[in-house]
Design a protein around this motif. Structure first.
Motif, mmCIF file in Angstrom:
data_model
loop_
_atom_site.group_PDB
_atom_site.id
_atom_site.type_symbol
_atom_site.label_atom_id
_atom_site.label_comp_id
_atom_site.label_asym_id
_atom_site.label_seq_id
_atom_site.Cartn_x
_atom_site.Cartn_y
_atom_site.Cartn_z
ATOM 1 N N ALA A 330 37.207 42.736 44.984
ATOM 2 C CA ALA A 330 38.410 42.018 45.424
ATOM 3 C C ALA A 330 38.535 40.688 44.689
ATOM 4 O O ALA A 330 39.638 40.282 44.280
ATOM 5 N N ALA A 331 37.410 39.981 44.511
ATOM 6 C CA ALA A 331 37.438 38.719 43.765
ATOM 7 C C ALA A 331 37.835 38.956 42.309
ATOM 8 O O ALA A 331 38.642 38.213 41.741
ATOM 9 N N SER A 340 43.455 32.236 39.498
ATOM 10 C CA SER A 340 42.213 31.491 39.350
ATOM 11 C C SER A 340 42.330 30.089 39.922
ATOM 12 O O SER A 340 41.673 29.754 40.900
ATOM 13 N N GLY A 341 43.198 29.297 39.333
ATOM 14 C CA GLY A 341 43.365 27.932 39.810
ATOM 15 C C GLY A 341 42.273 27.012 39.304
ATOM 16 O O GLY A 341 41.276 27.442 38.736
ATOM 17 N N GLN A 383 44.909 27.041 45.168
ATOM 18 C CA GLN A 383 45.810 28.187 45.242
ATOM 19 C C GLN A 383 45.188 29.377 45.970
ATOM 20 O O GLN A 383 45.889 30.280 46.415
ATOM 21 N N LEU A 384 43.863 29.377 46.090
ATOM 22 C CA LEU A 384 43.173 30.501 46.724
ATOM 23 C C LEU A 384 42.435 30.073 47.989
ATOM 24 O O LEU A 384 41.512 30.761 48.438
#
Length: 416
Positions: A330-331, A340-341, A383-384
């Protein structure tokens, strides 16, 4: 069929391939003493022979267990006369103190370039005084493609091989010979030679079929009457039986692989199963799998079946969890999708002058300075920040405890 040039070595490209360490040493004519360790028949003596042939040094072979100090003295005298001698010392882990003390000054002077060969782990079995004066290189079992190269060379070489004989090696026989000898080229060549020399010529050909190879190497091939994919079908059934917690089916399919002599596939598949299908459901079983396959590699077949059977039963009856592989996949999916960010500035490396001016590491909270060694702090890119990759399962006691801790920390981290 022993190679006399480094270009003729079969396999071991991590050592002798273009730009790799042993090839660089040969090309620069800057040889140093070394220890080669790995399973039998994988090229330790071949590498030593090829190094000598490529550098034109005198080459001598002795055995640490059976040859005497006097034999070493003869090599040392020759080295004084000729400048340098490459000495392949087999079973170097059995070198006694008297021989070792004699060798050490000659190694330091460079008159004897020692290439020690052993199947034992040199960090455990070889005296530190010798070890500190040598480079240590691991020689690995050859893969199927490398074994086939060695077989083809033996069939084509008229001087040292079987090139003068009208051999017709059938494709299935060749593939089985390459697979069933478990990365041991010497065993493959011995089996081939026995097969060729014990088979009568018919219609001006010595035809070597699968049954002949099976008999000569005392291994049975896996049978499939349709598409030739039996090997992969058995491996697939083996993993799925363990995943499905059927110990009897798993033992049956492993028995087929053992009968085919395919120790390499069994070991690789068990390691994958342990971490893919059992994983956090029973981490101790994963550790026991590593120990069992290490033992199996050390003792070889047929005795290897004993630790392997134990661990197959252990894995089949263990609680199952694939949460680890699901989480990393999933990552990776987010990363490959461009999600990514930026790493938060306070998590970036601050171990250099001027880092603070770039705001690197500023504001980082050191968890060990806080009660329970934890403090609320965002670690993911902004962002994550809400991403959750790990989805715990609760089939085993260990992951059940992990799940409780994970949910508690996740809740505390996300509380406003």
């Amino acid at each position: 069929m022993r190679p006399t040039n480094i270009d003729d070595i079969v396999g071991q490209q991590h050592l002798v391939g273009p730009g790799k360490i042993i090839r660089r040493m040969v090309q620069a004519k800057m040889l140093s003493s070394m220890i080669l360790y790995g399973p039998p028949g994988t090229g330790k003596t071949s590498i030593a022979s090829a190094i000598a042939g490529s550098t034109h040094y005198a080459f001598r072979m002795l055995n640490a267990a059976t040859d005497s100090k006097k034999d070493l003295q003869i090599v040392a005298e020759e080295a004084k006369m000729s400048g340098s001698v490459i000495l392949l010392l087999d079973e170097i882990h059995r070198l006694d103190k008297t021989k070792q003390d004699f060798l050490l000054p000659h190694l330091e002077s460079g008159r004897i370039i020692l290439i020690g060969a052993t199947t034992e782990n040199p960090y455990i079995s070889i005296n530190p005084a010798i070890r500190s004066r040598t480079q240590i290189f691991e020689v690995k079992p050859l893969d199927e493609a490398a074994i086939k190269i060695g077989i083809k060379r033996a069939l084509q070489d008229e001087k040292n091989g079987l090139g003068k004989l009208p051999v017709n090696l059938k494709p299935r026989a060749e593939t089985f010979l390459a697979q069933a000898t478990n990365g041991d080229l010497r065993s493959a060549l011995n089996g081939l030679e026995l097969a060729v020399k014990s088979t009568a010529t018919k219609a001006d050909k010595i035809t070597i079929t699968l049954p002949i190879i099976e008999e000569c190497i005392q291994r049975k091939a896996l049978r499939n009457d349709k598409n030739g994919d039996a090997h992969y079908d058995v491996i697939s059934a083996f993993q799925k039986s363990i995943r499905g917690s059927d110990a009897n089916a798993a033992l049956h399919y492993m028995g087929r692989l053992i009968e085919g002599g395919d120790l390499t596939s069994i070991i690789r598949r068990l390691l994958v199963i342990a971490y893919e299908d059992v994983g956090l459901g029973n981490p101790q079983a994963c550790a026991r799998t590593v120990a069992a396959v290490t033992a199996a590699e050390k003792i070889g077949l047929p005795e290897a079946r004993i630790p392997l059977a134990d661990v197959v039963i252990d894995l089949a009856l263990s609680p199952k969890s694939n949460s680890g592989i699901t989480a990393i996949d999933a990552a990776l999916a987010d990363i490959r999708a461009g999600k990514s960010g930026e790493i938060p500035a306070y998590l970036r490396d601050a171990h250099y002058k001027g880092a603070a001016k770039l705001n690197r590491g500023v504001g980082y909270k050191f968890p060990h300075d806080y009660p329970s060694d934890w403090v609320k702090q965002r670690y993911l890119p902004k962002q994550l920040s809400q991403a959750t990759y790990y989805q715990p399962k609760t089939n085993g006691k260990y992951e059940k405890a992990l799940a409780s801790q994970y949910q508690r920390l996740l809740k505390a981290q996300r509380e406003s």
